[in-house]
Design an enzyme around this catalytic site. Structure first.
Site, PDB file in Angstrom:
ATOM      1  CB  THR A 158     -43.098 108.852   0.188  1.00  0.00           C
ATOM      2  OG1 THR A 158     -42.895 109.271  -1.171  1.00  0.00           O
ATOM      3  CG2 THR A 158     -44.487 108.250   0.348  1.00  0.00           C
ATOM      4  CG  ASP A 173     -45.880 117.302  -2.498  1.00  0.00           C
ATOM      5  OD1 ASP A 173     -45.890 117.495  -1.256  1.00  0.00           O
ATOM      6  OD2 ASP A 173     -46.154 116.193  -3.009  1.00  0.00           O
ATOM      7  CG  HIS A 207     -19.955 105.731   3.289  1.00  0.00           C
ATOM      8  ND1 HIS A 207     -20.193 104.435   3.646  1.00  0.00           N
ATOM      9  CD2 HIS A 207     -19.082 106.221   4.213  1.00  0.00           C
ATOM     10  CE1 HIS A 207     -19.494 104.124   4.733  1.00  0.00           C
ATOM     11  NE2 HIS A 207     -18.815 105.203   5.098  1.00  0.00           N
ATOM     12  CB  CYS A 257     -43.136 115.093  -1.669  1.00  0.00           C
ATOM     13  SG  CYS A 257     -42.363 113.497  -2.014  1.00  0.00           S
ATOM     14  CG  HIS A 269     -16.663 106.320   0.423  1.00  0.00           C
ATOM     15  ND1 HIS A 269     -17.364 105.149   0.542  1.00  0.00           N
ATOM     16  CD2 HIS A 269     -16.081 106.543   1.624  1.00  0.00           C
ATOM     17  CE1 HIS A 269     -17.221 104.677   1.761  1.00  0.00           C
ATOM     18  NE2 HIS A 269     -16.447 105.495   2.440  1.00  0.00           N
TER      19      HIS A 269
HETATM   20  C1  RB5 Z   1     -48.899 113.461  -3.236  1.00  0.00           C
HETATM   21  O1  RB5 Z   1     -50.149 112.865  -3.053  1.00  0.00           O
HETATM   22  C2  RB5 Z   1     -47.799 112.409  -3.121  1.00  0.00           C
HETATM   23  O2  RB5 Z   1     -47.878 111.530  -4.213  1.00  0.00           O
HETATM   24  C3  RB5 Z   1     -46.454 113.062  -3.049  1.00  0.00           C
HETATM   25  O3  RB5 Z   1     -46.410 113.936  -1.970  1.00  0.00           O
HETATM   26  C4  RB5 Z   1     -45.275 112.134  -2.832  1.00  0.00           C
HETATM   27  O4  RB5 Z   1     -45.477 111.266  -1.781  1.00  0.00           O
HETATM   28  C5  RB5 Z   1     -44.764 111.453  -4.033  1.00  0.00           C
HETATM   29  O5  RB5 Z   1     -43.734 110.738  -4.012  1.00  0.00           O
END
Ligand code: RB5
Length: 153
Positions: A67, A8, A98, A65, A133
């Site tokens: 996180t 993203d 696994h 992205c 597995h």
């Molecule tokens: C974008 O602000 C953020 O929400 C996205 O990059 C991500 O972390 C979502 O899971």
């Protein structure tokens, strides 16, 4: 080897670094974007990479992205996808050995690019071990396709 990569708007810089790193290893990389800093909804790139992987057009996928959570959740909605968000290489390796993950994800707000490279290296080097597995992977597929699990009755 051919991989798909997607991200993203917050992860463009890390995507470009990981893409260049993979290409420096002789891996062909399909970049589904985004490459614009405009706000971008991560399910679009998660879906695009997942479809390429599920369709057998690439050998695996990398998603980034903020996180790694939203984009991996998006990919996991596509049948046949096992995407795992990782912040360290051990989980990346075991996720292949696994869980036979076919997409690896991470967050640019969580880890640095050198850790991301280590995660990708471990994931690519690892091999699915099969055996016991496979029973569990088959259960995942059963839940996915039938919304039911006989073993849980
Ligand atoms: C974008 O602000 C953020 O929400 C996205 O990059 C991500 O972390 C979502 O899971």
């Amino acid at each position: 080897m051919k991989l798909a990569i997607g991200n993203d708007h917050v992860a463009i810089e890390m995507k470009n670094e990981i893409k260049a790193y993979l290409e420096s290893k002789g891996i062909e990389v399909i970049d589904v974007g985004t490459n614009s800093p405009e706000r971008f909804n991560y399910p679009i790139s998660g879906y695009k990479v997942a479809k390429l992987v599920a369709g057998g057009e690439v050998d695996g996928g990398v998603l980034i992205c903020g996180t790694g959570v939203g984009i991996s959740l998006s990919a996991n909605k596509v049948h046949g996808i096992r995407a795992c968000v990782c912040s360290e290489p051990y989980t990346a390796r075991l996720s292949k050995q696994h869980n036979n993950t076919n997409i690896i994800a991470f967050g640019t707000r969580v880890i640095g690019v050198e850790t991301a490279k280590m995660i990708v290296d471990e994931w690519l080097a690892a091999e699915y071990e099969g055996g016991r597995h496979q029973t569990r992977i088959d259960m995942l597929a059963e839940i996915e396709t039938t919304q039911h699990l006989k073993a849980a009755e």
